[in-house]
Design a protein around this motif. Structure first.
Motif, mmCIF file in Angstrom:
data_model
loop_
_atom_site.group_PDB
_atom_site.id
_atom_site.type_symbol
_atom_site.label_atom_id
_atom_site.label_comp_id
_atom_site.label_asym_id
_atom_site.label_seq_id
_atom_site.Cartn_x
_atom_site.Cartn_y
_atom_site.Cartn_z
ATOM 1 N N LEU A 194 -7.500 -15.284 24.404
ATOM 2 C CA LEU A 194 -7.488 -15.039 22.971
ATOM 3 C C LEU A 194 -8.134 -13.689 22.705
ATOM 4 O O LEU A 194 -9.239 -13.417 23.197
ATOM 5 C CB LEU A 194 -8.268 -16.145 22.242
ATOM 6 N N LEU A 195 -7.449 -12.824 21.966
ATOM 7 C CA LEU A 195 -8.011 -11.528 21.595
ATOM 8 C C LEU A 195 -8.883 -11.730 20.358
ATOM 9 O O LEU A 195 -8.402 -12.166 19.309
ATOM 10 C CB LEU A 195 -6.923 -10.496 21.301
ATOM 11 N N VAL A 196 -10.156 -11.439 20.487
ATOM 12 C CA VAL A 196 -11.111 -11.582 19.386
ATOM 13 C C VAL A 196 -11.402 -10.193 18.843
ATOM 14 O O VAL A 196 -11.848 -9.314 19.574
ATOM 15 C CB VAL A 196 -12.414 -12.265 19.861
ATOM 16 N N THR A 197 -11.125 -9.999 17.557
ATOM 17 C CA THR A 197 -11.391 -8.721 16.900
ATOM 18 C C THR A 197 -12.437 -8.951 15.821
ATOM 19 O O THR A 197 -12.108 -9.346 14.700
ATOM 20 C CB THR A 197 -10.101 -8.147 16.265
ATOM 21 N N PRO A 198 -13.709 -8.752 16.158
ATOM 22 C CA PRO A 198 -14.766 -9.031 15.178
ATOM 23 C C PRO A 198 -14.804 -7.992 14.062
ATOM 24 O O PRO A 198 -14.425 -6.840 14.252
ATOM 25 C CB PRO A 198 -16.045 -8.987 16.008
#
Length: 176
Positions: A62-66
């Motif tokens: 999963l790509l997490v973009t905070p």
């Protein structure tokens, strides 16, 4: 701000990654200290890939973009000790971006005798969890703490103290 891997990226992203602040202190009033402070902090957070279980507990990437972590905090504090045997302190911090109080604090100390003193404190704190920690995934609630204490000085170099606190969370109470 220094990244977690301690490698500097130089000054190419200063508009997204900086910390600036200051404090003005006055002692113009006899027996008092008054301060006003301001902090503006912006932390650029890079996207990362994490393994997370799906509904069948299979691991998927999963790509997490905070979001960017930014805060502007203005604060004021005051100390007063012009009255013999009594001192008081107060502090207030407010987050301009989130439009919420971060901290309210009142403290008092009364010296009943040269050796014996009584203290009282009240603190309201909003939790401030740094990003990329395990605790950032849990919901947070403010803490209210009431504390009373007694101090006794056997000599100028040796002092004993005892304190009792009542800490109120949203759905729990703690005593220490």
């Amino acid at each position: 701000n220094v990244r977690s891997d301690l490698i500097s990226t130089g000054t190419n992203d200063l508009n997204k990654n900086f910390l600036i602040g200051g404090q003005i202190i006055s002692t113009a009033v006899n027996g008092a200290r008054l301060g006003v402070s301001y902090v503006n902090r912006n932390i650029k957070r890079d996207a990362y890939v994490a393994l997370r279980p799906d509904s069948l507990y299979n691991l998927t990437s999963l790509l997490v973009t905070p979001d960017s972590k930014a805060e502007q905090v203005i604060g004021a504090d005051a100390r007063y000790d012009a009255v013999k045997d009594f001192s008081a302190y107060g502090r207030y911090d407010y987050d301009l971006n989130a439009k919420r109080s971060l901290r309210v604090q009142f403290s008092g100390r009364y010296g009943a005798t040269a050796e014996l003193a009584f203290t009282a404190d009240y603190v309201y704190r909003e939790p401030r969890i740094i990003y990329n920690t395990f605790f950032s995934v849990f919901p947070t609630t403010p803490v209210r703490e009431f504390e009373g204490g007694i101090e006794y000085g056997f000599s100028p170099a040796i002092r004993a103290f005892g304190k009792l606190a009542y800490v109120k969370y949203v759905d729990n109470i703690s005593r220490r």
